[in-house]
Design a protein around this motif. Structure first.
Motif, PDB file in Angstrom:
ATOM      1  N   LEU B 111      76.703  52.506  28.590  1.00  0.00           N
ATOM      2  CA  LEU B 111      76.015  52.703  29.867  1.00  0.00           C
ATOM      3  C   LEU B 111      74.744  53.523  29.705  1.00  0.00           C
ATOM      4  CD1 LEU B 111      79.022  53.395  32.246  1.00  0.00           C
ATOM      5  CD2 LEU B 111      77.573  51.367  32.165  1.00  0.00           C
ATOM      6  N   ILE B 112      74.770  54.432  28.729  1.00  0.00           N
ATOM      7  CA  ILE B 112      73.581  55.254  28.507  1.00  0.00           C
ATOM      8  C   ILE B 112      72.583  54.520  27.636  1.00  0.00           C
ATOM      9  CG2 ILE B 112      72.673  57.363  27.455  1.00  0.00           C
ATOM     10  CD1 ILE B 112      75.347  58.685  27.970  1.00  0.00           C
ATOM     11  N   SER B 113      73.061  53.962  26.528  1.00  0.00           N
ATOM     12  CA  SER B 113      72.126  53.490  25.504  1.00  0.00           C
ATOM     13  C   SER B 113      71.480  52.152  25.853  1.00  0.00           C
ATOM     14  CB  SER B 113      72.823  53.413  24.150  1.00  0.00           C
ATOM     15  OG  SER B 113      73.959  52.606  24.245  1.00  0.00           O
ATOM     16  N   PHE B 114      72.183  51.297  26.594  1.00  0.00           N
ATOM     17  CA  PHE B 114      71.569  50.002  26.909  1.00  0.00           C
ATOM     18  C   PHE B 114      70.301  50.155  27.741  1.00  0.00           C
ATOM     19  CE2 PHE B 114      74.931  46.525  26.106  1.00  0.00           C
ATOM     20  CZ  PHE B 114      75.253  47.106  24.903  1.00  0.00           C
ATOM     21  N   PRO B 115      70.404  50.799  28.902  1.00  0.00           N
ATOM     22  CA  PRO B 115      69.174  50.974  29.667  1.00  0.00           C
ATOM     23  C   PRO B 115      68.111  51.757  28.903  1.00  0.00           C
ATOM     24  CG  PRO B 115      71.075  51.761  30.924  1.00  0.00           C
ATOM     25  CD  PRO B 115      71.574  51.381  29.593  1.00  0.00           C
ATOM     26  N   ALA B 116      68.552  52.812  28.207  1.00  0.00           N
ATOM     27  CA  ALA B 116      67.578  53.647  27.498  1.00  0.00           C
ATOM     28  C   ALA B 116      66.881  52.856  26.403  1.00  0.00           C
ATOM     29  CB  ALA B 116      68.279  54.877  26.904  1.00  0.00           C
ATOM     30  N   ILE B 118      66.595  49.535  26.075  1.00  0.00           N
ATOM     31  CA  ILE B 118      65.784  48.437  26.599  1.00  0.00           C
ATOM     32  C   ILE B 118      64.487  48.983  27.171  1.00  0.00           C
ATOM     33  CG2 ILE B 118      65.651  46.650  28.362  1.00  0.00           C
ATOM     34  CD1 ILE B 118      68.708  46.404  28.096  1.00  0.00           C
ATOM     35  N   LEU B 119      64.609  50.032  27.977  1.00  0.00           N
ATOM     36  CA  LEU B 119      63.438  50.662  28.593  1.00  0.00           C
ATOM     37  C   LEU B 119      62.447  51.091  27.524  1.00  0.00           C
ATOM     38  CD1 LEU B 119      62.351  51.690  31.328  1.00  0.00           C
ATOM     39  CD2 LEU B 119      63.388  53.882  30.804  1.00  0.00           C
ATOM     40  N   SER B 120      63.019  51.708  26.514  1.00  0.00           N
ATOM     41  CA  SER B 120      62.190  52.215  25.442  1.00  0.00           C
ATOM     42  C   SER B 120      61.461  51.089  24.719  1.00  0.00           C
ATOM     43  CB  SER B 120      63.103  52.964  24.466  1.00  0.00           C
ATOM     44  OG  SER B 120      62.369  53.709  23.582  1.00  0.00           O
ATOM     45  N   ALA B 121      62.101  49.951  24.591  1.00  0.00           N
ATOM     46  CA  ALA B 121      61.482  48.839  23.867  1.00  0.00           C
ATOM     47  C   ALA B 121      60.415  48.144  24.697  1.00  0.00           C
ATOM     48  CB  ALA B 121      62.543  47.837  23.443  1.00  0.00           C
ATOM     49  N   ILE B 122      60.745  47.893  25.979  1.00  0.00           N
ATOM     50  CA  ILE B 122      59.757  47.126  26.749  1.00  0.00           C
ATOM     51  C   ILE B 122      58.602  47.993  27.216  1.00  0.00           C
ATOM     52  CG2 ILE B 122      61.419  45.394  27.482  1.00  0.00           C
ATOM     53  CD1 ILE B 122      61.711  46.688  30.087  1.00  0.00           C
ATOM     54  N   ASP B 129      59.388  55.884  27.005  1.00  0.00           N
ATOM     55  CA  ASP B 129      59.799  55.686  25.624  1.00  0.00           C
ATOM     56  C   ASP B 129      59.906  57.022  24.898  1.00  0.00           C
ATOM     57  OD1 ASP B 129      58.265  54.099  22.707  1.00  0.00           O
ATOM     58  OD2 ASP B 129      60.345  54.665  23.135  1.00  0.00           O
ATOM     59  N   ASN B 130      58.913  57.868  25.116  1.00  0.00           N
ATOM     60  CA  ASN B 130      58.914  59.148  24.421  1.00  0.00           C
ATOM     61  C   ASN B 130      60.056  60.039  24.859  1.00  0.00           C
ATOM     62  OD1 ASN B 130      56.740  58.620  22.749  1.00  0.00           O
ATOM     63  ND2 ASN B 130      55.251  59.177  24.324  1.00  0.00           N
ATOM     64  N   ILE B 131      60.349  60.025  26.178  1.00  0.00           N
ATOM     65  CA  ILE B 131      61.478  60.825  26.663  1.00  0.00           C
ATOM     66  C   ILE B 131      62.773  60.351  25.995  1.00  0.00           C
ATOM     67  CG2 ILE B 131      62.947  61.330  28.646  1.00  0.00           C
ATOM     68  CD1 ILE B 131      60.492  61.398  30.358  1.00  0.00           C
ATOM     69  N   VAL B 132      62.921  59.021  25.952  1.00  0.00           N
ATOM     70  CA  VAL B 132      64.133  58.478  25.329  1.00  0.00           C
ATOM     71  C   VAL B 132      64.216  58.898  23.869  1.00  0.00           C
ATOM     72  CG1 VAL B 132      65.226  56.344  24.544  1.00  0.00           C
ATOM     73  CG2 VAL B 132      64.410  56.521  26.881  1.00  0.00           C
ATOM     74  N   MET B 187      72.467  56.935  18.518  1.00  0.00           N
ATOM     75  CA  MET B 187      72.399  55.917  17.474  1.00  0.00           C
ATOM     76  C   MET B 187      72.204  54.522  18.057  1.00  0.00           C
ATOM     77  SD  MET B 187      75.432  54.946  14.749  1.00  0.00           S
ATOM     78  CE  MET B 187      76.368  56.208  15.487  1.00  0.00           C
ATOM     79  N   PHE B 188      72.956  54.214  19.104  1.00  0.00           N
ATOM     80  CA  PHE B 188      72.861  52.884  19.698  1.00  0.00           C
ATOM     81  C   PHE B 188      71.502  52.656  20.354  1.00  0.00           C
ATOM     82  CE2 PHE B 188      76.762  51.758  18.372  1.00  0.00           C
ATOM     83  CZ  PHE B 188      77.864  52.306  19.021  1.00  0.00           C
ATOM     84  N   THR B 189      70.989  53.692  20.996  1.00  0.00           N
ATOM     85  CA  THR B 189      69.683  53.551  21.643  1.00  0.00           C
ATOM     86  C   THR B 189      68.633  53.141  20.625  1.00  0.00           C
ATOM     87  OG1 THR B 189      70.289  55.302  23.171  1.00  0.00           O
ATOM     88  CG2 THR B 189      67.968  54.725  23.065  1.00  0.00           C
TER      89      THR B 189
END
Lengths: 501, 306
Positions: B111-116, B118-122, B129-132, B187-189
């Motif tokens: 739940l944490i890493s998926f949005p983080a 994806i957000l970071s990539a797009i 991205d930097n916050i993530v 790690m997943f993020t």
């Protein structure tokens, strides 16, 4: 915006005082470890004793002055050499309804002498076996315990280590079932045990003595010190065991909780190896005792809660020698003695287990520092308990070995026989005068003679500087303000010692 | 395919047996369990009686065969030296606690890493991205021990939302899972981010965009699905590892899982419990790995097992 709001609310909450939950009829005690077993025939370390003590009773007990006084037995006398007659209470029942009587006593003694589980060591067996031969029923509430002539430790063992178990029930269910569902006569009954999690007890409504203070008593296992303290602060537990000395001052300054400590029965010392150089020299051993500042250690490492010791016996114990004082801190004298010992700068290893006792690493480092200050080439070595023990038993450990022994029998014989006599498995001492005194003590029944012989043994040990004497390890607990409690000097946290304020 | 699965299953069992044998052989090298069992000052007779009872005076080869027969033909791993309770049931009784903790941790970290991720990539190199990436840095750097205690201080002691420790229902599961999740979601993020970035640079994504598809469709339907393949398989493996018990978290939160049991068994030289523990863990690990491999084959049509 959301982040800013959250940050502000956090600061607001961080500044507030925690509130305490109160469940009036429950006592929750947080310990670092789980009991090993709940069958009193086999009990082991103090975490086990804490729990067992609530469910079972002994025949006699020590009162506040350290005198043996009635408990399940109302009277006793030695009717002839080696035969002690006990008169029992007639109003006691076990938790399952079985009556407590002389059959219970006979069965208890016989089971301890011949435990049913061969794969399980029993400390109480080791205590009774050398001196107790058996028990005989005289009538329903009178029973004789037969001992070897001259065995003087019967009453002290019966007052602390030997708990009464129900004969019929135990035979019926067998030891395997009994250890998961113990039944005793004590103020609290067994409800459940989740291994390494918690033990739940409830009050015994038919308890023969003062009514239990709490409806429910729970022993929780919380190994991490910070977590245990947090549980105490939030009311998740009322009593926290094994407070790390470093937290003493902080807890004393906090509202709502306080420190309750007693000097424990566990004496801490460095064993000195008579079979190795330079500890084979009496002058060197004495030098060690003058070189270390025990008061300083008690003040700085234990916030004053530790008591320096002068001997293996403690005040109030049979065999305590009031004429001996702790070796004073005198580095100059230590150096003089080093010269007398012809100390040549040989490396001295100060060794000990890295766990099990309170702050062992700090103690080892501190002692080594004191030794270096008088010119001894000291080095510290520490290993986890198991490895450390192996090294000790294989004579690979250092010349100094940090150890402790807890003795609650109010008699110095136990520690002398099990830890100090040259034949004892863990002993590094080799003093024939001391050995002879101990052997004499093993077969002396009268209290006054035991006192004399024990005190003499203490003197011989002291003059021979057989140990590097250190201190009594304090029993440090933290308690919430709604509870009255003092831990027992045997490092046990028993609900019997607690009450609501 | 069926033959492949059967072969794999057989291998799984062989691995479990092999690991158990290895542990059996190594354990005596860690030291003598008898010394620890004895009360201080016990006599030689007691020591010898105990050695005889546990069969430590038998030759190693006998003990080995007895162990194989008992463990693999009867499911009997003996009695814990420390607690005198049967070893395998003891371990199995603790297993649900670890299973809960592991499952919940994986879910929270997803739940944490998926949005983080994806957000970071797009929104590459943006503020988000930097916050993530800072969060990832802290998550991987902060020791779980510290994270756990901080969470207790804030959410249990101060805010009184969650219990401090122990396993007592859903609320008690939150903080320990969050502690683990904090670490693994870092790690997943990173994985999702780099996987997404790689996929987003592929030709078929450019094709999808030039076809005029909505950006959302491009990202979620085309890019994400492909990017997730390596991530899902890693998650499976991490889940299997977590089943070995997260010792630090279990200690800090007094969570009654098998990780803490294993460590105290090692400390007490409780050989039967160590064996049973490793056995359970080995089974979980090899079978989850098998499952993940099969899942991988199912999701990714490019992979064929035969």
């Amino acid at each position: 915006m959301l982040i800013v709001f959250l940050a502000v609310s956090f600061f607001f909450f961080l500044a507030s005082e925690p509130i305490f939950a109160e469940d009036a009829d429950e006592l929750i005690i947080g310990q670092t470890d789980c009991p090993m077993k709940l069958d009193p025939v086999y009990w082991g370390a103090s975490h086990t004793y804490s729990v067992i003590n609530n469910m079972f009773d002994t025949l006699v007990k020590f009162d506040e002055e350290g005198e043996i006084s009635p408990n399940l037995a109302v009277d006793w006398e030695m009717v002839e050499e080696g035969r002690w007659r006990f008169e029992l209470r007639d109003d006691v029942v076990f938790h399952n309804g079985e009556k407590f009587n002389s059959e219970s006593v006979k069965f208890t003694i016989e089971t301890i002498l011949d435990p049913h589980d061969p794969g399980e060591p029993s400390a109480s067996h080791d205590m009774l076996k050398p001196g107790v031969l058996g028990a005989e029923i005289v009538d329903e509430y009178t029973v004789d315990i037969i001992t070897v002539e001259g065995f003087g430790m019967l009453l002290p063992y019966l007052s602390h280590d030997i708990f009464m178990i129900p004969a019929n029930h135990y035979e019926e269910v067998g030891y395997e079932e009994f250890r998961s569902n113990p039944v005793g006569t004590g103020p609290y009954e067994f409800v459940s045990w989740d291994i390494d999690e918690e033990v739940v007890l409830r009050e015994n409504e038919n308890f023969w003595n003062d009514q239990p203070q709490f409806e429910k008593v729970i022993y929780k296992v919380i190994p991490e010190d910070g977590t245990r303290l947090s549980e105490l602060r939030t009311g998740g537990i009322n009593i926290m065991s094994d407070v790390p000395p470093a937290l003493i001052n902080q807890i004393e300054e906090e509202d709502g909780i306080r420190i309750e400590s007693v000097p424990g029965y566990r004496v801490m010392f460095m064993k000195l190896d008579y079979a190795k150089t330079p500890t084979d020299s009496k002058y060197f051993r004495k030098a060690l005792n003058y070189a270390v500042d025990k008061e300083g250690i008690a003040e700085s490492l234990f916030a004053g809660h530790a008591e320096p010791i002068s001997q293996a016996a403690l005040e109030g114990f049979t065999g305590y020698n009031a004429d001996i004082s702790p070796y004073p801190y005198d580095p100059d004298k230590a150096q003089e003695l080093l010269e007398k010992a012809d100390y040549d700068g040989e490396e001295v290893v100060v060794e000990g287990p890295s766990d099990t006792f309170l702050i062992p690493q700090d103690i080892l480092e501190t002692v080594a520092a004191y030794l270096r200050a008088v010119g001894i080439n000291a080095r510290v070595a520490s290993y986890p308990w198991g490895t450390s023990l192996d090294r000790l038993l294989e004579s690979e450990a250092g010349q100094l070995y940090y150890n402790g022994y807890a003795n609650a029998n109010y008699d110095v014989e136990t520690i002398l026989t099990r830890i100090i006599h040259s034949d004892a498995m863990w002993s590094l001492i080799d003093n024939s005068e001391l050995d002879e005194l101990i052997e004499e003590l093993n077969y002396t029944p009268g209290i006054e003679e035991r006192q004399e012989i024990g005190a003499k043994a203490m003197e011989v040990m002291h003059n021979d500087a057989a140990w590097l004497y250190l201190f009594q390890q304090p029993v440090l607990s933290a308690v919430s303000d709604g509870i009255e409690f003092t831990p027992h000097a045997f490092e046990s946290y028993s609900a019997r010692d607690a009450s609501r304020r | 395919m069926r033959r492949y699965i059967i072969r794999r299953v057989i291998f799984c069992f062989l691995i479990v047996v092999g690991v158990s044998i290895l542990i059996f052989a190594i354990l005596p090298l860690t030291g003598d369990p008898i010394n620890i069992m004895l009360p201080p000052g016990a006599s030689e007779e007691v020591r010898e009686a105990l050695i005889a009872h546990h069969g430590f005076d038998e030759p190693m080869i006998n003990r080995f065969f007895i162990f194989i027969r008992n463990a693999f033909l009867r499911g009997d791993f003996g009695y814990s030296f420390h607690y005198r309770a049967p070893a395998l049931p003891l371990v199995l009784s603790r297993f649900p606690a670890t299973l809960e903790l592991s499952a919940f941790s994986i879910i929270i970290s997803a739940l944490i890493s998926f949005p983080a991720g994806i957000l970071s990539a797009i929104r590459r190199n943006s503020l988000a991205d930097n916050i993530v990436r800072v969060f990832v840095f802290i998550g991987q750097g902060a020791p779980t021990f510290w994270t756990g205690l901080i969470l207790i201080m804030i959410f249990s002691v101060r805010l009184r939302i969650f219990p401090v420790s122990g396993r007592s229902g859903l609320l008690s599961l939150v903080l320990p899972s969050l502690t683990i999740a904090f670490f693994i979601s870092a790690m997943f993020t990173r994985m999702i981010r780099s996987s997404m970035l790689e996929v987003l640079s592929k030709d078929y994504i450019r094709t999808a965009r030039s076809k005029g598809l909505f950006e959302k469709t491009v990202i979620y339907k085309h890019a994400l699905r492909n990017a997730l393949i390596p991530v899902i398989t890693t998650m499976g493996i991490i889940f299997a590892l977590l089943l070995g018990g997260s010792v630090v978290v279990e200690t800090v939160f007094a969570w009654p899982g098998i990780g803490r049991l294993l460590v105290s068994a090692i400390h007490n030289r409780d050989f039967p419990v160590i064996q049973a523990n490793i056995f359970v863990f080995a089974i979980c690990f090899v079978f989850i790995n098998l499952f993940v491999d099969l899942l991988f084959g199912y999701i990714d049509p490019r992979i064929k097992y035969n």
